[in-house]
Write a protein that holds these residues in place. Structure first.
Motif, short mmCIF file in Angstrom:
data_model
loop_
_atom_site.label_atom_id
_atom_site.label_comp_id
_atom_site.label_asym_id
_atom_site.label_seq_id
_atom_site.Cartn_x
_atom_site.Cartn_y
_atom_site.Cartn_z
N ILE A 88 60.23 6.21 47.04
CA ILE A 88 59.06 6.21 47.60
C ILE A 88 58.29 7.31 48.19
O ILE A 88 58.99 7.98 49.10
N THR A 89 57.39 8.06 47.97
CA THR A 89 56.93 9.41 48.21
C THR A 89 55.50 9.36 48.86
O THR A 89 54.79 8.21 48.73
N GLU A 90 55.04 10.47 49.26
CA GLU A 90 53.61 10.73 49.87
C GLU A 90 52.85 10.44 48.55
O GLU A 90 51.56 10.21 48.79
N GLN A 91 53.25 10.79 47.29
CA GLN A 91 52.38 10.77 46.07
C GLN A 91 52.06 9.41 45.99
O GLN A 91 50.66 8.80 45.45
N LEU A 92 53.09 8.26 46.21
CA LEU A 92 52.71 6.98 45.83
C LEU A 92 51.86 6.45 46.85
O LEU A 92 50.93 5.57 46.55
N LYS A 93 51.90 7.04 47.92
CA LYS A 93 51.12 6.44 48.96
C LYS A 93 49.65 6.74 48.78
O LYS A 93 48.76 5.98 48.98
N VAL A 94 49.40 7.77 48.39
CA VAL A 94 48.05 8.40 47.83
C VAL A 94 47.55 7.47 46.67
O VAL A 94 46.47 7.15 46.34
N SER A 95 48.09 7.41 45.59
CA SER A 95 48.04 6.85 44.22
C SER A 95 47.98 5.34 44.61
O SER A 95 46.97 4.81 43.75
N ASN A 96 48.76 4.54 45.32
CA ASN A 96 48.92 2.98 45.28
C ASN A 96 49.34 2.64 46.55
O ASN A 96 50.33 2.67 46.96
N ARG A 103 56.57 -1.92 49.77
CA ARG A 103 57.85 -1.28 49.75
C ARG A 103 58.30 -0.80 50.79
O ARG A 103 59.47 -1.03 51.35
N MET A 104 57.32 0.10 51.71
CA MET A 104 58.03 0.33 53.01
C MET A 104 58.30 -0.77 54.05
O MET A 104 59.37 -0.65 54.73
N ASN A 105 57.35 -1.78 54.07
CA ASN A 105 57.73 -2.87 55.06
C ASN A 105 59.04 -3.57 54.43
O ASN A 105 59.80 -4.06 55.34
#
Length: 122
Positions: A88-96, A103-105
């Motif tokens: 789980i990356t910042e890239q995933l945060k930006v894209s979806n 997933r973070m929850n």
């Protein structure tokens, strides 16, 4: 006039009208966070001997502050480690963003369970 036990231990009084009031101060202490409060509820209900011992010795707040800090550190380390392991990356945060939040929850709920089991409810 004979000194009171309070005065024998170094205590002093101040005059307020017709009364002598002891000069008492409350020691500065750090605030206890959510983890410490959870542990306090646990020891008050299930570990009464520990609770009363800490309370009588005046170490309850310091103990709870330490537990709170330890649990907080463990929680953040676990969340960071699990997020890294699951990619789980910042890239995933930006894209979806919605997937990232879900997933973070899930990771945070798992981390809370681990901290509760390892620190809070022991």
């Amino acid at each position: 006039m004979e000194k009171s036990v309070f005065e024998q231990m170094g205590g002093t009084y101040r005059q307020e009208g017709d009364y002598l009031l002891p000069n008492l101060t409350v020691p500065e202490s750090a605030s206890v966070g959510v983890w410490g409060q959870r542990h306090l509820r646990y020891i008050r209900e299930y570990r009464e001997t520990l609770y009363f011992g800490l309370q009588l010795s005046g170490e309850l707040n310091n103990y709870l502050t330490g537990i709170d800090q330890q649990a907080e550190d463990m929680f953040f380390r676990l969340v960071e480690k699990m997020a890294r392991q699951q990619g789980i990356t910042e890239q995933l945060k930006v894209s979806n963003q919605m997937e990232w939040v879900g997933r973070m929850n899930n990771i945070q709920v798992a981390a809370v369970e681990i901290v509760n089991e390892e620190i809070i409810y022991t």
